[in-house]
Design an enzyme around this catalytic site. Structure first.
Site, PDB file in Angstrom:
ATOM      1  CB  ALA A  17      -1.464  -1.319  12.545  1.00 39.03           C
ATOM      2  N   GLY A  53      -0.561  -1.681   8.705  1.00 41.69           N
ATOM      3  CA  GLY A  53      -0.020  -0.345   8.534  1.00 41.69           C
ATOM      4  C   GLY A  53       1.049   0.153   9.596  1.00 41.69           C
ATOM      5  CG  ASN A  55      -2.199   0.521   0.987  1.00 47.14           C
ATOM      6  OD1 ASN A  55      -2.251   1.733   0.376  1.00 47.14           O
ATOM      7  ND2 ASN A  55      -3.408   0.057   1.340  1.00 47.14           N
ATOM      8  CG  HIS A  76      24.345   4.393  10.835  1.00 45.25           C
ATOM      9  ND1 HIS A  76      25.393   4.955   9.531  1.00 45.25           N
ATOM     10  CD2 HIS A  76      23.378   4.870  10.530  1.00 45.25           C
ATOM     11  CE1 HIS A  76      24.574   5.333   8.815  1.00 45.25           C
ATOM     12  NE2 HIS A  76      23.198   5.189   9.206  1.00 45.25           N
TER      13      HIS A  76
END
Length: 191
Positions: free
Chosen positions: A166, A148, A82, A112
């Site tokens: 989500a 999401g 999406n 890092h």
């Protein structure tokens, strides 16, 4: 060993290396082009194929999409993403068949050094600055669904048939057929 080979091997590497910088710039151009095209524009498929040559058959990415290189990403068939997909693919990204991503999913294969002496910017003899980083593989197996706003961190494998709720931040491997949620993401139920 080239900087790209170091990157894909999970070793400390210089992302400002000429080969990597050129590939990164090209990927950014393709992202901008893809993101600017209407869904009905036939050029979208060609741009996406150049950006993600490892995209599986019958896959669809809504866009916008952002990726470091695109060439270190492979998906199986019927992958769906999406809006607002972000993939930092300085490590290999492997996505299986029938995988679905909700909006705002981020896969971060980049990281890092924790020690600031290794992480801080450095100066070459010519005065240009650079830093060092690592890349680590992310694997999302077949038949997974990431809701999401899910963020997947470097080195993680999400097992087959799993669902990630989500807003979760996946910091560790998730076993197959799990429902996992939260920050950090934890298994709450086997499916």
């Amino acid at each position: 060993m080239t900087e790209k080979e170091k990157m894909l091997a999970g070793e400390l590497y210089d992302p400002s290396d000429e080969e990597l910088a050129k590939a990164h710039a090209r990927a950014q151009e393709l992202c901008v082009e893809y993101n600017g095209l209407k869904q009905s524009d036939e050029r979208r498929k060609a741009v996406l194929a150049e950006l993600l040559p490892g995209l599986g058959k019958d896959s669809y990415i809504q866009g916008p999409i952002w990726t470091d290189y695109g060439t270190n990403i492979t998906t199986g068939e019927c992958f769906y993403a999406n809006f607002n997909l972000t993939i930092l693919d300085c490590g290999e990204i492997k996505i299986g068949n029938n995988v679905m991503f909700g909006p705002n999913v981020s896969l971060y294969a980049a990281y890092h050094p924790l020690d600031y002496k290794r992480r801080n910017m450095r100066r070459r003899e010519d005065g240009t600055l650079y830093d060092l980083e690592y890349g680590s593989r992310i694997t999302i197996c077949d038949n997974c669904w990431l809701g999401g706003g899910v963020t997947v961190l470097p080195g993680v494998t999400i097992g087959e048939g799993s669902v990630i709720g989500a807003g979760s931040v996946v910091t560790k491997d998730i076993p197959a057929h799990s429902l996992a949620v939260g920050n950090p993401c934890r298994v709450i139920k086997m499916l």
